[in-house]
Write a protein that holds these residues in place. Structure first.
Motif, short mmCIF file in Angstrom:
data_model
loop_
_atom_site.label_atom_id
_atom_site.label_comp_id
_atom_site.label_asym_id
_atom_site.label_seq_id
_atom_site.Cartn_x
_atom_site.Cartn_y
_atom_site.Cartn_z
N UNK A 32 51.10 39.62 27.30
CA UNK A 32 50.07 40.65 27.26
C UNK A 32 49.98 41.32 28.63
N UNK A 33 49.73 42.61 28.61
CA UNK A 33 49.52 43.35 29.85
C UNK A 33 48.07 43.80 29.88
N UNK A 34 47.24 43.04 30.58
CA UNK A 34 45.80 43.34 30.66
C UNK A 34 45.36 43.26 32.12
N UNK A 35 45.82 44.23 32.88
CA UNK A 35 45.59 44.21 34.33
C UNK A 35 44.10 44.20 34.68
N UNK A 36 43.30 44.97 33.97
CA UNK A 36 41.86 45.04 34.27
C UNK A 36 41.21 43.68 34.01
N UNK A 38 42.74 40.81 33.95
CA UNK A 38 43.27 39.84 34.93
C UNK A 38 42.53 39.95 36.25
N UNK A 39 42.28 41.16 36.67
CA UNK A 39 41.54 41.35 37.92
C UNK A 39 40.13 40.80 37.81
N UNK A 40 39.47 41.07 36.70
CA UNK A 40 38.13 40.54 36.47
C UNK A 40 38.15 39.02 36.43
N UNK A 41 39.14 38.47 35.75
CA UNK A 41 39.28 37.01 35.66
C UNK A 41 39.39 36.39 37.05
N UNK A 42 40.29 36.92 37.88
CA UNK A 42 40.49 36.32 39.19
C UNK A 42 39.31 36.56 40.13
N UNK A 43 38.62 37.67 39.99
CA UNK A 43 37.41 37.88 40.80
C UNK A 43 36.35 36.82 40.45
N UNK A 44 36.15 36.60 39.14
CA UNK A 44 35.16 35.62 38.71
C UNK A 44 35.60 34.20 39.07
N UNK A 45 36.88 33.91 38.90
CA UNK A 45 37.40 32.59 39.25
C UNK A 45 37.22 32.32 40.74
N UNK A 46 37.60 33.28 41.57
CA UNK A 46 37.44 33.10 43.02
C UNK A 46 35.99 32.95 43.42
N UNK A 47 35.11 33.69 42.76
CA UNK A 47 33.68 33.57 43.04
C UNK A 47 33.18 32.16 42.70
N UNK A 48 33.58 31.66 41.53
CA UNK A 48 33.16 30.31 41.13
C UNK A 48 33.74 29.24 42.05
N UNK A 49 35.01 29.39 42.40
CA UNK A 49 35.63 28.42 43.30
C UNK A 49 34.97 28.44 44.67
N UNK A 50 34.59 29.62 45.14
CA UNK A 50 33.87 29.72 46.40
C UNK A 50 32.53 29.02 46.35
N UNK A 51 31.82 29.20 45.22
CA UNK A 51 30.52 28.55 45.05
C UNK A 51 30.69 27.03 45.00
#
Length: 113
Positions: A32-36, A38-51
Motif C-alpha cells: 500500500x502507498x499511504x504516505x499521509x 504513514x507520516x501520521x502514524x510515525x508522528x503519533x508513534x514518536x510522540x507516544x515513545x517520547x512520553x
C-alpha cells in the motif's frame, strides 16, 4: 499505545495492525502507498515513545531518590554516586543471600551510567 503493547500477539500485527488502529488509522497492508497515513502514524508513534521515555526517566529518578532516602543519603546524582561508592566497598566484603545481589546491582548500575 500501552494497551496495544500489553496485548500484542506478534511484532508484525502490533506494528501494522494494532498500533495503526490505536492511532485511528486503517491497518497497513503489503504494497500500500499511504504516505499521509504513514507520516501520521510515525508522528503519533514518536510522540507516544517520547512520553513513555519521559515517564520512565521520571519513575527511575523517583525510585532512585526513595532508595537514597531510605539509605540516609541525599537525593540526586550526588547521593547515587555515594551509594555506588559504598556498594563497591561493601560488595567484596559481604557474603549475604539478599544483600550481596543488592550491592552488586547498585555497583553495576552505577558503572553502567
Amino acid at each position: 499505545m500501552r494497551d496495544c503493547l500489553q496485548h500484542a500477539q506478534s511484532p508484525e500485527e502490533l506494528l501494522f495492525v494494532d498500533l495503526p488502529k490505536g492511532f485511528g488509522l486503517d491497518p497497513f497492508m503489503q504494497n500500500e502507498a499511504r504516505a499521509v497515513d504513514m507520516e501520521s502514524f510515525f508522528e503519533q508513534l514518536n510522540s507516544c515513545l517520547g512520553a513513555l521515555q519521559a515517564h520512565a526517566t521520571q519513575l527511575k529518578e523517583k525510585c532512585r531518590d526513595q532508595l537514597l532516602k531510605k539509605c540516609g543519603l541525599p537525593v540526586g546524582d550526588e547521593g547515587w554516586s555515594e551509594l555506588g561508592r559504598r556498594a563497591s566497598w561493601m560488595a567484596p566484603r559481604i557474603n549475604h543471600q539478599v544483600l550481596t545481589p543488592f550491592l552488586n546491582r547498585i555497583k553495576n548500575g552505577i558503572e553502567g551510567t
